[in-house]
Motif scaffolding. Structure first.
Motif, PDB file in Angstrom:
ATOM      1  N   VAL A 128      11.809 103.204  55.322  1.00  0.00           N
ATOM      2  CA  VAL A 128      12.917 102.920  54.140  1.00  0.00           C
ATOM      3  C   VAL A 128      12.812 103.948  53.053  1.00  0.00           C
ATOM      4  N   ALA A 129      11.491 104.150  52.752  1.00  0.00           N
ATOM      5  CA  ALA A 129      11.434 105.191  51.617  1.00  0.00           C
ATOM      6  C   ALA A 129      12.028 106.503  51.985  1.00  0.00           C
ATOM      7  N   ASP A 130      11.555 106.885  53.062  1.00  0.00           N
ATOM      8  CA  ASP A 130      12.076 108.269  53.446  1.00  0.00           C
ATOM      9  C   ASP A 130      13.814 108.227  53.568  1.00  0.00           C
ATOM     10  N   SER A 131      14.422 107.115  53.943  1.00  0.00           N
ATOM     11  CA  SER A 131      15.888 107.089  54.047  1.00  0.00           C
ATOM     12  C   SER A 131      16.361 107.236  52.345  1.00  0.00           C
ATOM     13  N   TYR A 132      15.443 106.340  51.723  1.00  0.00           N
ATOM     14  CA  TYR A 132      16.023 106.493  50.158  1.00  0.00           C
ATOM     15  C   TYR A 132      15.716 107.763  49.639  1.00  0.00           C
ATOM     16  N   ARG A 133      14.646 108.568  50.015  1.00  0.00           N
ATOM     17  CA  ARG A 133      14.425 110.171  49.464  1.00  0.00           C
ATOM     18  C   ARG A 133      15.582 110.877  49.774  1.00  0.00           C
ATOM     19  N   ARG A 134      16.354 110.757  51.020  1.00  0.00           N
ATOM     20  CA  ARG A 134      17.353 111.422  51.579  1.00  0.00           C
ATOM     21  C   ARG A 134      18.638 111.316  50.821  1.00  0.00           C
ATOM     22  N   LEU A 135      18.827 109.987  50.674  1.00  0.00           N
ATOM     23  CA  LEU A 135      20.075 109.323  49.643  1.00  0.00           C
ATOM     24  C   LEU A 135      19.720 110.106  48.252  1.00  0.00           C
ATOM     25  N   ARG A 136      18.745 109.777  47.689  1.00  0.00           N
ATOM     26  CA  ARG A 136      18.564 110.354  46.309  1.00  0.00           C
ATOM     27  C   ARG A 136      18.795 111.758  46.253  1.00  0.00           C
ATOM     28  N   ASN A 137      18.444 112.371  47.303  1.00  0.00           N
ATOM     29  CA  ASN A 137      18.550 114.127  47.069  1.00  0.00           C
ATOM     30  C   ASN A 137      20.064 114.273  46.993  1.00  0.00           C
ATOM     31  N   THR A 138      21.036 113.580  48.004  1.00  0.00           N
ATOM     32  CA  THR A 138      22.328 113.791  47.861  1.00  0.00           C
ATOM     33  C   THR A 138      22.793 113.597  46.518  1.00  0.00           C
TER      34      THR A 138
END
Length: 968
Positions: A693-703
């Motif tokens: 979940v934290a990995d998905s969050y990081r990808r979204l945050r980078n966007t």
């Protein structure tokens, strides 16, 4: 770079933002919470006028401990509903509440007393109640802060508590409506009883676990056969055999039941060991399908079936109790035991005959009422037999810790002594337990107060039926939307089959049954129905709380002198706590200014266990007082399990505590876990899942960070009208128009997983991996005033307003962080705005179809280039200028209308309609497209890094024409 070539880095429009790559949520989230509190976000939203209310009514958790992960799932789901409805234009109100009465809290206080060697029953009742109130108050404050830390919005300064004086007054008032409409009655009936907690339990308070029980096969000798045509005298002296897993109920036996639809036979033992309980020559009545099993358990070596035995013949038989005539029984069991027909008897297990103790079983009770059997009161509240019972007086079924007492073994031993058994054993089976003490329960006959759910109420609220059951079933089918739909079936089947509602509990902490009774001849109970008395009670409760009911002289306070003289007595039982929470629609929805006058919520949202709990009790209570369900919609979620799908348990060490997740990752990661989950099923959570979940969050945050960086300095004056935008930007707008519909429909249907997956895929696939990847070059290198760059920045601004608001109900802290990065200020918050309107004329399905074909070809190009990079033939895609063969003429024409090299992030591309060469790179899923790799020719532009023949032939050294023109 050559020494004489200028460094063009400072001429690029590189992203500029202070938005951090690392979120730092555990540290920063409390700052946003404090900011929202200072701004009074919830109050400011309520001040918005002209909005249609949307009310999610909070199912109250018990105020008796720290939050577990199920609490977090529940409250986060509720928050997503409330916030999304608000941002879709509603006045979305949320009043959190707590269940403060009942056994969970009383049990905690009793534990404190026991640890000090004190007896709760020796403490004055209002002193004990004060301890319970203080305990609940403390946990309300703790849980409130824990819920707020999860980012849950609501009226936290003024929650509802079932122990507030006004709430207790309304609960009593709602109860007295049942007094007045005639549905309340006192009956003697077996109920689930906890000997540990010394109280009756509702179905919602019962859970089933494996339990090892004694099993016995008991002989009931036939002592009489009515003389009638078809009667057979050869049945006299024969033994009817029953099987039971509750030997302790045998002393309360009053009948033996059979099923007229089963096949029965008369059997004789022809060979058995000499020391066997079942001896050669013994004759038994058994169901044919179970005879072999019974004789196997009884160690019978051979047996014979003598003849059929019909239902008519069984109906004419009378048996003796196994203890009849036993020395020392003082005639206790010297009564006849009739044979009675009953549809509940099966031949799936046992003997085909069922021992019937009306005081200790649901089916037994129904059969007993039908045939006028005697109700016994042999078992006391502590689980012991009454003291004067022969042989067994004072023996306990279960002790105060829920351990097996001596009653079962004593009954078995007495039957062995009296030659009443043919076999005995042990069995592990599913057995009812208290969901609080975890101790096994018994069915016990006690005087309790019931609401009759099939009695016509005569209150004039007959639109959906005249009885509580009819109104509830009609509400389920006609008035309520179920999410998921399976919830309808579950509650419908429960309501359809349920017995009358047991309201009374023999406890101390709660709202009392505020009624007065008078005992008549033969134990008849008359209930006082006096509106003036009721009004006095409500007024006193509102002023002083329910404690006043337990004050000395309370009866004289509420009754007239004449009524006192007539012998009316105060009832001291406590209302089932489910009645408290079932009444919340009245004192929260109906009576509060932030409620709704009709007392009907838009949504109730709880775990699936609440079909037997809050959804159920609220339905019954409201149908009895309002004539219909108190909700328009019901949403249910599953349970939380560990990563392996196992139930969480402290003993297994697999529990996940919300506080720990928040400290490690931040509340938004927990909220994202909820958003990504299919809440309609059970959800798994654990360290590895949270890492993903934290990995998905990081990808979204980078966007989001990319958008912020490239919007630096953006001004509305540079906006480009969609009609003037390049096709690629208009394609993004098309996707936004599609997503606007997806998001709104998804939030309206409470499909948070669908909304998030759509937005996440859009952000990571359509934006980061496609649109942003392509437009980085234009954003960084184009001249400030170029149409392409301005259009891209316009689209980024449009994306910003939609993505931040669309994601805000789920990621409340992160979207605030993103919003404030662009719009800092004391009055700025993403949570004060609505989803922006998205013009539907942005939607262009033909354009989308063209871009789908373009992206298909692009995938082949990027696949070919990736191979060259992997083999280290090139370092970057800009070193390539491949030849792309496209057989479809329409697609080829579309590609030639674009700068397809920009789309593929290469320095050049040759498009060809020649047949695809044999050495071309292909993808099987994209037939008719092939790519032949070629290196880009020319020099590398020192500003944009494209390799072009024109580099070195422009006004600015080492640049391409586009970059040279941008430099001016």
């Amino acid at each position: 770079m050559c020494a004489d070539t200028p460094d063009y880095k400072d001429t690029l429009n590189l992203p500029q933002t202070e938005f951090p790559m690392r979120a730092g949520l555990p540290k920063r989230e409390p700052e946003w919470l404090a900011r929202w509190a200072e701004m009074d976000i919830y109050g400011r939203l309520r001040a918005k006028e002209g909005r249609t209310p949307f009310i999610l009514h909070d199912g109250p958790p018990y105020a008796n401990g720290h939050l577990h992960i199920g609490h977090a799932l529940n409250k986060i789901l509720k928050d997503m509903v409330v916030r999304s409805q608000q941002m879709m234009g509603h006045d979305s109100r949320y009043v959190p509440g707590w269940d403060c009465h009942g056994l969970p809290i009383e049990w905690k206080i009793e534990e404190q007393y026991r640890s000090k060697g004190q007896d709760k029953d020796e403490v004055p009742i209002n002193d004990f109640r004060a301890e319970c109130r203080k305990f609940a108050e403390g946990w309300v404050d703790i849980q409130r802060e824990e819920f707020k830390r999860l980012g849950v919005t609501g009226n936290w300064d003024d929650p509802y508590l079932t122990m507030n004086y006004d709430a207790e007054a309304v609960i009593a008032e709602e109860f007295m409506k049942f007094v007045m409409n005639g549905s309340l009655y006192q009956g003697s009936k077996p109920v689930m009883w906890s000997v540990v907690e010394k109280t009756a339990l509702a179905e919602a308070e019962v859970e089933y676990h494996d339990h090892q029980s004694h099993t016995i096969w008991v002989k009931f000798p036939v002592i009489r056969a009515v003389e009638k045509t078809g009667a057979r005298s050869d049945l006299l002296g024969v033994n009817v055999v029953i099987w039971t897993t509750t030997p302790w109920t045998i002393p309360s036996n009053r009948a033996v039941a059979f099923n007229p639809g089963l096949s029965y036979g008369l059997y004789e033992v022809t060979e058995a060991p000499e020391d066997n309980w079942a001896k050669t020559g013994d004759r038994y009545l058994l169901a044919d399908n179970l005879a072999a099993d019974v004789f196997g358990a009884a160690r019978v070596e051979k047996y014979a079936r003598l003849r059929d035995v019909t239902a008519e013949q069984l109906d004419l038989l009378t048996c003796a109790h196994p203890f009849r005539g036993v020395e020392g029984a003082d005639g206790e069991w010297d009564y006849d035991v009739p044979m009675l027909p009953g549809d509940h008897v099966t031949d799936e297990a046992g003997t085909g005959f069922v021992h019937t103790a009306p005081s200790h079983g649901a089916d037994d009770y129904i059969l007993g009422v039908k045939h006028g059997l005697v109700m016994t009161h042999n078992v006391l509240e502590d689980g012991s037999f009454r003291e004067d019972m022969p042989f067994f007086g004072g023996l306990k079924i279960f002790d105060h810790k829920g351990k097996e007492g001596k009653a079962n073994r004593a009954v078995i031993d007495k039957m062995v002594e009296g030659d009443a058994l043919i076999a005995r054993g042990r069995i592990k089976h599913s057995y009812p337990h208290s969901w609080r003490s975890k101790a096994p329960l018994i069915f016990r006959n006690t005087p309790q107060w019931f609401v009759a759910i099939d009695r016509e109420l005569g209150d004039g609220r007959d639109e959906y039926g005249k009885t509580i059951r009819a109104r509830a079933l009609a509400s389920i089918d006609e008035l309520v939307t179920w999410t998921p739909q399976s919830g309808r079936n579950r509650l419908h089947s429960m309501i359809e089959a349920r017995p009358d509602w047991v309201l009374s509990r023999q406890r101390a902490w709660g709202v009392p049954l505020t009624c007065f009774v008078k005992r008549g001849a033969k134990g008849a109970v008359e209930i006082l129905r006096d509106p003036d008395v009721n009004a006095k009670i409500v007024a006193a409760f509102r002023e002083e709380g329910a404690d006043c009911w337990f004050d000395a002289g309370a009866a004289a306070r509420f009754l007239s002198p004449e009524q006192l003289a007539e012998g009316w007595e105060k009832v001291t039982d406590i209302l089932d706590v489910w009645f408290d929470s079932g009444s919340t629609h009245a004192f929260v929805l109906r009576d509060r200014v932030d409620g709704t006058p009709d007392g009907i919520a838009d949504l109730y949202l709880e775990g699936t266990d609440q079909h037997r709990g809050w959804f159920h009790s609220s339905m019954l209570q409201s149908c009895g007082t309002k004539g219909r369900a108190p909700y328009k919609g019901v949403l249910t979620h599953g349970f939380t399990l560990d990563e392996k799908g196992m139930k969480m348990s402290k003993s297994l060490g697999n529990t996940i505590v919300p506080e720990q997740v928040v400290k490690q990752y931040g509340a938004d990661i927990l909220r994202l876990w909820v958003a990504q989950s299919d809440y309609t099923a059970d959800q798994r959570i654990g360290p590895e899942i949270l890492k993903n979940v934290a990995d998905s969050y990081r990808r979204l945050r980078n966007t989001l960070r990319f958008m912020l960086g490239n919007l630096s300095g953006y001004d509305a004056a540079e906006a480009v009208d969609p009609s003037e935008m390049p096709d690629l930007e208009r394609w993004v707008l098309h996707r936004l128009a599609e997503l606007d519909e997806t998001v709104r429909k998804g939030y309206a249907a409470y499909d948070f997983q669908g909304v998030f997956q759509s937005l996440f895929q859009f952000c990571t696939v359509d934006l980061s991996a496609f649109y942003f990847d392509i437009r980085k070059d234009a954003l960084y290198c184009d001249a400030d005033g170029s149409l392409r760059r301005r259009a891209a920045r316009t689209v980024l601004d449009i994306l910003f307003h939609r993505l931040t608001t669309w994601l805000a109900p789920m990621l409340v802290f992160t979207m605030e962080d993103v919003w404030l990065d662009r719009f800092p200020g004391n009055d700025s918050s993403v949570h004060l705005v609505d989803f922006p309107d998205t013009p539907q004329d942005w939607r262009d399905d033909a354009l989308a179809a063209r871009w789908a074909a373009i992206r298909d070809v692009r995938r082949v190009v990027t696949g070919a280039i990736e191979i060259e990079r992997r083999e280290k033939n090139i370092g970057a895609s800009l070193e390539a200028a491949p030849v792309v063969h496209v057989e479809d003429a329409d697609v080829l024409a579309q590609l030639r209308g674009l700068d397809f090299a920009d789309i593929c992030i290469t320095s050049g591309i040759q498009l060809s309609n020649d047949p695809v060469p044999g050495n071309a790179f292909r993808l099987t899923e994209q037939p008719g497209v092939g790519v032949v790799f070629e290196r880009a020719q020319g020099e590398k532009c020192q500003r944009c890094w494209k390799i072009l023949p024109e580099v070195g032939h422009t006004a600015h050294a080492g640049t391409c024409k586009r970059c040279s023109d941008a430099l001016g």
